[in-house]
Design an enzyme around this catalytic site. Structure first.
Site, mmCIF file in Angstrom:
data_model
loop_
_atom_site.group_PDB
_atom_site.id
_atom_site.type_symbol
_atom_site.label_atom_id
_atom_site.label_comp_id
_atom_site.label_asym_id
_atom_site.label_seq_id
_atom_site.Cartn_x
_atom_site.Cartn_y
_atom_site.Cartn_z
ATOM 1 N N ASP A 1 -0.169 -9.406 -5.843
ATOM 2 C CA ASP A 1 1.186 -8.831 -5.880
ATOM 3 C C ASP A 1 1.125 -7.348 -6.256
ATOM 4 O O ASP A 1 1.912 -6.837 -7.049
ATOM 5 C CB ASP A 1 2.090 -9.586 -6.859
ATOM 6 C CG ASP A 1 3.580 -9.329 -6.594
ATOM 7 O OD1 ASP A 1 4.391 -9.582 -7.498
ATOM 8 O OD2 ASP A 1 3.904 -8.847 -5.493
ATOM 9 N N LEU B 1 0.824 -1.203 0.000
ATOM 10 C CA LEU B 1 0.000 0.000 0.000
ATOM 11 C C LEU B 1 0.859 1.255 0.000
ATOM 12 O O LEU B 1 0.331 2.365 -0.033
ATOM 13 C CB LEU B 1 -0.938 0.005 1.217
ATOM 14 C CG LEU B 1 -1.831 -1.233 1.372
ATOM 15 C CD1 LEU B 1 -2.803 -1.060 2.536
ATOM 16 C CD2 LEU B 1 -2.623 -1.498 0.091
#
Lengths: 430, 320, 168
Positions: free
Chosen positions: A307, A65
């Site tokens: 991913d 993130l």
């Protein structure tokens, strides 16, 4: 008491072997029934899932993130919105944040950021070694107690096998899962493409298959030696599949996942020098792709991850080898999984299991299923709905995807996390 | 692939980044145009006004005096204004500063960039990012391509051998790291050379090298048989220190071109080398300076070819 | 109806006259490729010029490079060592817009500074775009829209007026 009813949907719950039309009854954030209506049930919210599939919310075993530390690329706010819109209710965060997840303070920070973004179910993966430098062990127990679900090496090498052995032994002694992305740093030789026809033609520094399979093999031997539970992340090679198969047959406690794009793209799909195709592990050959697909179908590889690696524009601007690897991939996960089903690689149940039941089993969490008593993590999606990857629809801050502009089939209409509606297509978000 | 970027809407050359994607007719046209520039060095007037008023910038991110001066000379003989910039690449220099450099130069109304860079794909990147009226010539990018060198090599071969369709060409040396070899192989195949051989130890060959359209030999004696054109590649010193080869003398023993070895090829075989030569490593002086060597011809052809390519890439700039 | 023999005779006569009027001494004759060279070869013999005929290829001096690009079939110009101080007779087949002569003059002046240049053309036609004009002509004509002159040669040298059918 909040009561939610999801009705008329096609329920698919691999764990409980459910595949039929039905309803899901949710009370106070928990699933109370998927069969009969509970007595006295008065729903505050009714979601009509007619012509839609209702399944457990997706669990992503490898996500980035970018916060803390790299908010130029992405933030919790932007990426959890993207995750919610993609049907995900649980995310595992890779430890290569800035700072690295090697102190409980960082793990706490992540929990705070997750709460603030309104998306609490984020599990940090702790760094295996301090600073991910590969030499000293991190405080794994403390990190586990601070909420880390596993330890991992992100994409960083461990200095030598002795340290890897000791790290695995230590993790095993605290019953920690080790999430390992196998890659031999020296054989990899700073490559940016698979050592094959494409890299040869375009003079790109390349990574042989052996870089992955040798590191995989070494780790498997250490699993045998240390008894550490290992999950191999983002495999890409034919021989990796074979080794996992043999290891499982031998009785080792291992599991493996594959990034969704490795099941679709190969070096033949790369538009020359288009940095959107720059990923690690690199896109391999058609044969590798077929083996990965077979491995998934046969259960050797039982999980699919996104991913997800969002990037800012500058990271992808440059000559191919200079650009940063990684794809923004949360939002294409579902339609690409559905494409595998449409191409008869796997069944719908297998597809959903690879995103729910199996990751849950790897992580040993009570999730990934519509089991009575579990948190109501639910994903409702329309498998026929077409949508285009463009600025209007794309939620991630990272636009680094080779699928930009393409039209896909399959879109999430509702996502509930612990009974809270965190995303609905008609409203955009919650 | 690359041809969409290199050719304008009428199929004329706009950027010259790689031999790949260019049709045989276009390569032949380049050779023909270069023909008309070859005689110029002997002429009283060494300049033509074709590119007068145009500004050409040599952007060299990798040092190379030879290539840079040839491009400078070629541009000046076309009456263009030339600016040469040697830019040291720092370890943090990435797409950002590369772009900034380009944008700053664009603001000064340049018409063409000649780019040499240590990273494969750099010229391609610049061509994609640069303003639409600017042409980009690749003077060598990483290990990917060195198309102007390949063209001057083809020109030299055509000068002497005339016909590509019945030649055996051998390329000897470090194919793995060679952008020259990759471009040469593409040019030879496009121009219809029936057999292209690469001769090198396994450590100096890229994976799946046959996919480039060549046959492979690890033995110089076998590989040189019946060859019409022998192209030697330079062996760089770094190859010894990175465990690719044991020593220069062992390399010379196996793959060095000596007078004796040259006899295995056809008696009228020509010897080529893109330069600079490592005497006693890949080639011995007797051969480099000998009657079958055309190395100096390659150098003088280099200007004519670059003039041709620059002139062709700049033509039709008035019309998009 | 153009008769080539008449045109050549007329041009020869005008050149002879001009050579005297302008005091040309040991003139260097230069023909412009390709048609101009054919005409120049004729004049060269008729005027008994001693020095070899100069051949000028103006491909690199044209002003329409950005429209039509590079010509792949250029042969180098052949001029003697010095043009400084020389009297030059420049010969071309057709004088039309004037751009060819401008290019030819530019190229000649890159070689050096001639004493004077006399321009002789077989046919001068309408359509001037540059303020130049020939000193000697075989004929001056005005063509209709869609007509053009075609010279073939070198042996036999022939001239005709063609009408191009305009596509609808």
């Amino acid at each position: 008491m909040t009561q939610i009813l999801i009705k008329n949907g096609q329920l698919i719950d691999p764990v409980n072997k459910v595949n039929r039309t039905g309803c899901v009854y949710i009370v106070d954030g928990k699933i109370v029934s998927v069969t009969n209506e509970p007595i006295g049930f008065k729903p505050d919210t009714i979601i009509d899932a007619q012509n839609k599939l209702v399944c457990p919310g997706f669990i992503d075993l490898s996500t980035r993130l970018r916060e803390p530390g790299q908010s130029r690329k992405a933030t919790f706010k932007s990426e959890t919105l993207a995750a919610a819109s993609a049907g995900m209710t649980t995310l595992c965060l890779q430890p290569d944040t800035h700072p690295v997840i090697d102190t409980p303070a960082v793990a706490e920070l992540i929990k705070e950021l997750a709460k603030k973004a309104g998306y609490p179910q984020i599990y940090p993966i702790a760094a295996l070694t301090r600073q991910l430098e590969g030499t000293e062990l991190s405080a794994m127990l403390t990190l586990k107690q601070a909420g880390c679900i596993a330890v991992g090496n992100a994409n960083h090498p461990v200095r030598n096998l002795l340290i890897l052995r000791r790290a695995m032994e230590y993790a095993a002694s605290h019953d920690l899962l080790f999430m390992f992305r196998p890659n031999d740093y020296w054989l990899g030789n700073n490559g940016c493409a698979h050592e094959g026809v494409f890299a040869t033609r375009y003079g790109l520094p390349s990574i042989p298959e052996a870089a992955e399979t040798i590191a995989l093999d070494q780790c498997l031997e250490l699993v045998d030696l240390t008894g550490c539970r290992v999950h191999f992340g983002q495999l890409s090679c034919r021989r990796s599949v074979i080794k996992i198969y043999q290891a499982k047959k031998y009785g080792l406690q291992v599991s493996a996942d594959v990034a969704i794009h490795q099941l679709h793209l190969t070096e033949n799909n790369i538009t020359p020098f288009d940095s959107n195709y720059h990923v690690l592990p690199p896109l391999r050959t058609e044969e590798d792709k077929q083996y990965m697909r077979q491995g998934l179908a046969s259960g050797t590889i039982n999980s699919i991850c996104s991913d997800h690696q969002p990037h800012d524009i500058d990271a992808k601007l440059g000559a191919f080898p200079e650009t940063e690897p990684g794809m923004s991939s949360l939002e294409t996960l579902l339609p690409l999984m559905l494409k595998l089903v449409a191409e008869d690689v796997i069944t719908m149940e297998q597809g959903i299991a690879s995103l729910t039941a199996n990751p849950a089993r790897v992580l040993r969490i009570e999730s990934g299923a519509l089991t009575v008593g579990f948190n109501a993590d639910v994903c409702i999606f329309d498998p026929e709905l077409e949508w285009q990857v463009n600025t209007e629809n794309w939620k991630s801050q990272g636009m680094n995807t080779p699928y930009w502009g393409q039209t896909f089939k399959g879109r999430v209409t509702h996502t509930l996390q612990a009974g809270k509606l965190i995303y609905s297509l008609e409203n955009g978000s919650h | 692939m690359n041809d969409n970027l290199q050719l304008n809407s009428e199929g004329k050359l706009k950027h010259f980044l790689s031999i790949e994607g260019l049709p045989k007719e276009l390569l032949t046209e380049i050779l023909d145009v270069a023909e008309s520039f070859v005689g110029m060095s002997d002429q009283q007037i060494k300049k033509v006004p074709l590119l007068r008023g145009k500004t050409i910038v040599n952007l060299f991110f990798e040092n190379s005096t030879r290539t840079r001066t040839t491009f400078e000379l070629a541009a000046k003989r076309l009456s263009a204004d030339v600016l040469s910039m040697s830019i040291a690449t720092s370890s943090t220099s990435k797409g950002e500063s590369l772009l900034d450099t380009i944008r700053n130069l664009e603001a000064m109304f340049v018409d063409m960039f000649v780019v040499r860079h240590a990273i494969s794909g750099a010229a391609h990147f610049i061509a994609q990012q640069t303003a639409p009226h600017i042409s980009v010539i690749n003077a060598g990018d990483g290990q990917h391509a060195h198309p102007t060198q390949a063209m001057l090599d083809m020109f030299t071969i055509r000068q002497i051998k005339k016909d590509f369709s019945n030649l055996r060409v051998a390329i000897i040396g470090d194919i793995l790291h060679s952008r020259v070899a990759r471009s040469q192989i593409q040019a030879l195949n496009t121009l219809g050379v029936p057999e292209v051989r690469v001769i090198a130890p396994k450590t100096l060959l890229p994976a799946h090298v046959e996919s480039l359209g060549v046959s492979v030999s690890h033995d110089l004696n076998a590989g040189l048989k019946d060859v019409d054109v022998v192209i030697m590649l330079r062996l760089q010193k770094e190859r010894m220190t990175s465990a690719l080869l044991p020593s220069e003398s062992e390399y010379f023993k196996c793959f060095g071109l000596t007078e004796e070895k040259l006899k295995i090829a056809k008696p009228d075989a020509i010897v080529m080398h893109p330069g600079p030569i490592n005497r006693g490593v890949e080639i011995e002086s007797k051969v480099a300076d000998g009657p079958q060597s055309v190395i100096l011809k390659q150098v003088s052809n280099g200007i004519a070819i670059r003039m041709a390519i620059m002139a062709m890439a700049m033509q039709k700039q008035g019309i998009m | 109806m153009l008769v080539i023999a008449d045109l050549l005779n007329q041009l020869e006569a005008e050149l002879k006259k001009t050579i005297i009027e302008r005091n040309l001494v040991n003139p260097l004759m230069i023909g412009i490729r390709t048609g101009g060279v054919w005409v120049a070869e004729q004049m060269y013999q008729r005027l008994h010029i001693a020095e070899p005929l100069g051949l000028l290829d103006i491909s690199f001096y044209r002003d329409d490079f950005s429209q039509i690009g590079v010509n792949p079939n250029v042969r180098p110009s052949q001029l003697p060592a010095r043009v400084d101080g020389r009297d030059i007779i420049l010969i071309d087949d057709v004088f039309y817009t004037g751009r060819t002569i401008r290019a030819a003059l530019n190229e000649i002046f890159d070689y050096g500074r001639p004493n004077q240049v006399v321009l002789g053309v077989l046919i001068e036609r309408d359509g001037r775009q540059i303020p130049l004009s020939p000193d000697c002509v075989g004929i001056s004509i005005i063509l209709n829209v869609g007509q053009r002159i075609k010279l073939t040669g070198p042996d036999p040298l022939a001239i005709e007026i063609q009408t191009l059918t305009v596509a609808a």
